[in-house]
Scaffold this motif. Structure first.
Motif, PDB file in Angstrom:
ATOM      1  N   PHE A 195      38.650  39.968  30.602  1.00  0.00           N
ATOM      2  CA  PHE A 195      37.184  40.696  30.790  1.00  0.00           C
ATOM      3  C   PHE A 195      36.952  41.747  29.977  1.00  0.00           C
ATOM      4  CE2 PHE A 195      34.798  43.609  33.633  1.00  0.00           C
ATOM      5  CZ  PHE A 195      34.048  42.920  33.997  1.00  0.00           C
ATOM      6  N   THR A 196      37.929  42.695  29.524  1.00  0.00           N
ATOM      7  CA  THR A 196      37.553  43.561  28.519  1.00  0.00           C
ATOM      8  C   THR A 196      37.052  42.914  27.196  1.00  0.00           C
ATOM      9  OG1 THR A 196      39.310  45.031  29.672  1.00  0.00           O
ATOM     10  CG2 THR A 196      38.316  45.717  27.170  1.00  0.00           C
ATOM     11  N   GLU A 197      37.593  41.837  26.931  1.00  0.00           N
ATOM     12  CA  GLU A 197      37.524  41.291  25.598  1.00  0.00           C
ATOM     13  C   GLU A 197      35.963  40.713  25.730  1.00  0.00           C
ATOM     14  OE1 GLU A 197      39.323  37.491  22.839  1.00  0.00           O
ATOM     15  OE2 GLU A 197      40.599  38.759  24.108  1.00  0.00           O
ATOM     16  N   LYS A 231      40.362  28.758  44.285  1.00  0.00           N
ATOM     17  CA  LYS A 231      41.550  29.536  44.166  1.00  0.00           C
ATOM     18  C   LYS A 231      41.807  30.043  42.931  1.00  0.00           C
ATOM     19  CE  LYS A 231      44.960  25.742  44.145  1.00  0.00           C
ATOM     20  NZ  LYS A 231      46.124  25.220  44.768  1.00  0.00           N
ATOM     21  N   ILE A 232      42.317  31.237  42.692  1.00  0.00           N
ATOM     22  CA  ILE A 232      42.904  31.732  41.407  1.00  0.00           C
ATOM     23  C   ILE A 232      44.377  31.613  41.181  1.00  0.00           C
ATOM     24  CG2 ILE A 232      40.584  32.957  41.075  1.00  0.00           C
ATOM     25  CD1 ILE A 232      42.210  35.425  41.701  1.00  0.00           C
ATOM     26  N   SER A 233      44.871  31.695  40.049  1.00  0.00           N
ATOM     27  CA  SER A 233      46.095  31.819  39.753  1.00  0.00           C
ATOM     28  C   SER A 233      46.228  32.497  38.529  1.00  0.00           C
ATOM     29  CB  SER A 233      46.882  30.642  39.864  1.00  0.00           C
ATOM     30  OG  SER A 233      46.357  29.776  38.973  1.00  0.00           O
ATOM     31  N   PHE A 284      48.251  40.402  33.381  1.00  0.00           N
ATOM     32  CA  PHE A 284      47.294  40.671  31.949  1.00  0.00           C
ATOM     33  C   PHE A 284      47.503  39.232  31.539  1.00  0.00           C
ATOM     34  CE2 PHE A 284      49.294  44.684  32.585  1.00  0.00           C
ATOM     35  CZ  PHE A 284      48.100  45.509  32.872  1.00  0.00           C
ATOM     36  N   SER A 285      47.971  38.208  31.886  1.00  0.00           N
ATOM     37  CA  SER A 285      47.708  36.893  31.340  1.00  0.00           C
ATOM     38  C   SER A 285      46.507  36.216  31.895  1.00  0.00           C
ATOM     39  CB  SER A 285      49.059  35.887  32.011  1.00  0.00           C
ATOM     40  OG  SER A 285      49.079  35.564  33.224  1.00  0.00           O
TER      41      SER A 285
END
Length: 108
Positions: free
Chosen positions: A1-3, A78-80, A85-86
Motif C-alpha cells: 500500500f505504501t509503495e 476473501k483475503i489471504s 508485510f507479505s
C-alpha cells in the motif's frame, strides 16, 4: 500500500502541481464496488496491490480499499496473506450471494 502511494506521489508533475486548488471529484463507492466485483470476476485470484495500482489517485485508492472491505464483509471475496508485510491476495468466494445494500453506502 505504501509503495503504491509512493509511486503515485513520485509521478506528480511538480511544475503543474502548484497551479491552484482544484475541487476533488466525488468517487461513488457503489461504482467502485461494482468495478472491484468485475475485476474479481475476471481475475478470480489476484494481488491486492494489482487492484490498487489500477486506481488513478489517492482518493480512488482509498475508495477501492473501502469497496474491498465491504465485499469481504458480505462474503463475496476473501483475503489471504502468508506472512506479516507479505503480499495480500484477494480471491472470489465461488457461489457467494452476499447482498450489498447500496442505499446505505455514501460516496467519498
Amino acid at each position: 500500500f505504501t509503495e503504491v502511494l509512493r509511486r503515485k506521489r513520485d509521478s506528480i508533475d511538480t511544475m503543474r502541481a502548484n497551479f491552484g486548488k482544484l475541487e476533488k471529484e466525488k468517487v461513488p463507492l457503489k461504482d467502485t464496488i461494482l468495478s472491484v466485483v468485475r475485476y474479481s470476476n475476471l481475475n478470480h485470484r489476484y494481488k491486492f496491490r494489482d487492484l490498487l495500482e489500477e486506481q488513478t489517485d489517492k482518493t480512488h485508492v482509498i475508495v477501492a480499499f473501502l469497496a474491498v472491505l465491504e465485499l469481504i464483509k458480505v462474503g463475496r471475496i476473501k483475503i489471504s496473506q502468508i506472512d506479516n508485510f507479505s503480499e495480500i491476495f484477494i480471491e472470489v468466494v465461488e457461489g457467494a450471494t452476499g447482498f450489498i445494500d447500496f442505499d446505505t453506502l455514501e460516496d467519498m
